[in-house]
Design a protein around this motif. Structure first.
Motif, PDB file in Angstrom:
ATOM      1  N   MET A   1       0.831  -1.200   0.000  1.00  0.00           N
ATOM      2  CA  MET A   1       0.000   0.000   0.000  1.00  0.00           C
ATOM      3  C   MET A   1       0.873   1.261   0.000  1.00  0.00           C
ATOM      4  O   MET A   1       0.563   2.232  -0.687  1.00  0.00           O
ATOM      5  N   GLU A   2       1.958   1.244   0.753  1.00  0.00           N
ATOM      6  CA  GLU A   2       2.866   2.396   0.788  1.00  0.00           C
ATOM      7  C   GLU A   2       3.526   2.614  -0.569  1.00  0.00           C
ATOM      8  O   GLU A   2       3.664   3.750  -1.031  1.00  0.00           O
ATOM      9  N   ILE A   3       3.938   1.526  -1.217  1.00  0.00           N
ATOM     10  CA  ILE A   3       4.561   1.634  -2.542  1.00  0.00           C
ATOM     11  C   ILE A   3       3.558   2.183  -3.560  1.00  0.00           C
ATOM     12  O   ILE A   3       3.890   3.070  -4.351  1.00  0.00           O
ATOM     13  N   LYS A   4       2.329   1.679  -3.524  1.00  0.00           N
ATOM     14  CA  LYS A   4       1.309   2.173  -4.453  1.00  0.00           C
ATOM     15  C   LYS A   4       1.049   3.661  -4.228  1.00  0.00           C
ATOM     16  O   LYS A   4       0.915   4.425  -5.184  1.00  0.00           O
ATOM     17  N   ALA A   5       0.994   4.068  -2.959  1.00  0.00           N
ATOM     18  CA  ALA A   5       0.755   5.484  -2.660  1.00  0.00           C
ATOM     19  C   ALA A   5       1.921   6.342  -3.146  1.00  0.00           C
ATOM     20  O   ALA A   5       1.706   7.425  -3.696  1.00  0.00           O
ATOM     21  N   SER A   6       3.151   5.860  -2.969  1.00  0.00           N
ATOM     22  CA  SER A   6       4.303   6.656  -3.403  1.00  0.00           C
ATOM     23  C   SER A   6       4.387   6.715  -4.928  1.00  0.00           C
ATOM     24  O   SER A   6       4.764   7.746  -5.493  1.00  0.00           O
ATOM     25  N   VAL A   7       4.012   5.639  -5.608  1.00  0.00           N
ATOM     26  CA  VAL A   7       4.016   5.651  -7.081  1.00  0.00           C
ATOM     27  C   VAL A   7       2.957   6.622  -7.596  1.00  0.00           C
ATOM     28  O   VAL A   7       3.208   7.396  -8.525  1.00  0.00           O
ATOM     29  N   LYS A   8       1.778   6.622  -6.952  1.00  0.00           N
ATOM     30  CA  LYS A   8       0.728   7.556  -7.366  1.00  0.00           C
ATOM     31  C   LYS A   8       1.180   8.993  -7.181  1.00  0.00           C
ATOM     32  O   LYS A   8       0.964   9.834  -8.043  1.00  0.00           O
ATOM     33  N   SER A   9       1.813   9.280  -6.051  1.00  0.00           N
ATOM     34  CA  SER A   9       2.241  10.661  -5.816  1.00  0.00           C
ATOM     35  C   SER A   9       3.402  11.036  -6.746  1.00  0.00           C
ATOM     36  O   SER A   9       3.510  12.184  -7.163  1.00  0.00           O
ATOM     37  N   ALA A  10       4.262  10.077  -7.082  1.00  0.00           N
ATOM     38  CA  ALA A  10       5.392  10.364  -7.970  1.00  0.00           C
ATOM     39  C   ALA A  10       4.939  10.606  -9.408  1.00  0.00           C
ATOM     40  O   ALA A  10       5.583  11.351 -10.145  1.00  0.00           O
ATOM     41  N   THR A  11       3.844   9.999  -9.813  1.00  0.00           N
ATOM     42  CA  THR A  11       3.379  10.163 -11.189  1.00  0.00           C
ATOM     43  C   THR A  11       2.363  11.291 -11.335  1.00  0.00           C
ATOM     44  O   THR A  11       1.942  11.586 -12.452  1.00  0.00           O
ATOM     45  N   LEU A  12       1.984  11.930 -10.246  1.00  0.00           N
ATOM     46  CA  LEU A  12       0.986  12.993 -10.320  1.00  0.00           C
ATOM     47  C   LEU A  12       1.504  14.196 -11.106  1.00  0.00           C
ATOM     48  O   LEU A  12       0.811  14.705 -11.992  1.00  0.00           O
ATOM     49  N   TYR A  13       2.695  14.659 -10.811  1.00  0.00           N
ATOM     50  CA  TYR A  13       3.234  15.844 -11.494  1.00  0.00           C
ATOM     51  C   TYR A  13       3.359  15.622 -13.007  1.00  0.00           C
ATOM     52  O   TYR A  13       2.903  16.474 -13.790  1.00  0.00           O
ATOM     53  N   PRO A  14       3.945  14.515 -13.473  1.00  0.00           N
ATOM     54  CA  PRO A  14       3.992  14.305 -14.934  1.00  0.00           C
ATOM     55  C   PRO A  14       2.605  14.253 -15.579  1.00  0.00           C
ATOM     56  O   PRO A  14       2.418  14.739 -16.695  1.00  0.00           O
ATOM     57  N   LYS A  15       1.627  13.687 -14.868  1.00  0.00           N
ATOM     58  CA  LYS A  15       0.267  13.647 -15.416  1.00  0.00           C
ATOM     59  C   LYS A  15      -0.296  15.055 -15.567  1.00  0.00           C
ATOM     60  O   LYS A  15      -0.949  15.364 -16.576  1.00  0.00           O
ATOM     61  N   ILE A  16      -0.038  15.902 -14.587  1.00  0.00           N
ATOM     62  CA  ILE A  16      -0.519  17.288 -14.665  1.00  0.00           C
ATOM     63  C   ILE A  16       0.157  18.020 -15.820  1.00  0.00           C
ATOM     64  O   ILE A  16      -0.503  18.720 -16.590  1.00  0.00           O
ATOM     65  N   VAL A  17       1.467  17.848 -15.956  1.00  0.00           N
ATOM     66  CA  VAL A  17       2.214  18.519 -17.028  1.00  0.00           C
ATOM     67  C   VAL A  17       1.707  18.062 -18.392  1.00  0.00           C
ATOM     68  O   VAL A  17       1.461  18.884 -19.292  1.00  0.00           O
ATOM     69  N   ILE A  18       1.525  16.769 -18.569  1.00  0.00           N
ATOM     70  CA  ILE A  18       1.030  16.254 -19.849  1.00  0.00           C
ATOM     71  C   ILE A  18      -0.372  16.779 -20.124  1.00  0.00           C
ATOM     72  O   ILE A  18      -0.696  17.168 -21.252  1.00  0.00           O
ATOM     73  N   GLY A  19      -1.225  16.817 -19.101  1.00  0.00           N
ATOM     74  CA  GLY A  19      -2.575  17.347 -19.271  1.00  0.00           C
ATOM     75  C   GLY A  19      -2.569  18.798 -19.717  1.00  0.00           C
ATOM     76  O   GLY A  19      -3.312  19.190 -20.631  1.00  0.00           O
ATOM     77  N   VAL A  20      -1.718  19.614 -19.083  1.00  0.00           N
ATOM     78  CA  VAL A  20      -1.622  21.035 -19.459  1.00  0.00           C
ATOM     79  C   VAL A  20      -1.104  21.170 -20.888  1.00  0.00           C
ATOM     80  O   VAL A  20      -1.600  21.994 -21.664  1.00  0.00           O
TER      81      VAL A  20
END
Length: 186
Positions: free
Chosen positions: A94-113
């Protein structure tokens, strides 16, 4: 082997409320208790039913590794230790999944913009340049003509493009939830 299943699965009061995983852990514990409850009816074990067998009826929650570890723990009489190890394993997952989600959030936002900016340019900016060059009857290079054609398609048939992209996304998502798709995509 020393610990009653009901006591082992009972809600914990030592979990810190500020822990972001506490809510998920509590939800998982409730699901775990719901799975184990048929094996322990009103505090009495059902004859012939093992915890591993009860858990194996829920493959979406418990994979083969969990079932095998439970089965080995029951056979060896070290179920309490195995359950603790499984709990630690699940918490780490669960900790790994949470850290992967938080690590991929910024690239997702940049790609969306970037996608929004590109669509804005294709719909509003490129047509203005196309009008300017058409007015001056300038010969456009091939990449510019392709860009202008893409802009026209998006402006006039944007709803079809959006439908096709949505259908593609939903199809890919549905395929991902199949065993073959999950194996190939992951």
């Amino acid at each position: 082997a020393g610990t009653h299943v009901r006591r082992g699965l009972a809600p914990r009061h030592d979990v810190v409320d500020d822990d972001p995983l506490a809510g998920r852990a509590a939800a998982f514990r409730l699901e775990l208790f719901a799975v184990a409850a048929p094996a322990v009816a009103l505090g009495q074990p059902v004859q012939g039913a093992t915890l591993a067998r009860a858990f194996s009826k829920h493959p979406k929650i418990f994979n083969d590794l969990y079932i095998s570890m439970l089965s080995a723990g029951e056979e060896a009489g070290i179920l309490e230790e195995i359950l603790k190890n499984l709990g630690d394993l699940i918490q780490k997952e669960m900790e790994i999944k949470a850290s992967v989600k938080s690590a991929t959030l910024y690239p997702k936002i940049v790609i969306g913009v970037l996608v929004v900016a590109a669509v804005f340019m294709l719909i509003y900016v490129i047509p203005e340049f196309a009008k300017f060059y058409t007015f001056h009857k300038a010969a456009l290079p091939l990449p510019t003509r392709i860009l202008t054609a893409t802009s026209n398609i998006l402006r006039h048939y944007g709803w079809i493009v959006a439908l096709l992209l949505g259908a593609g996304f939903l199809s890919l998502r549905r395929y991902y939830h199949t065993p073959t798709g999950k194996l190939r995509i992951d």
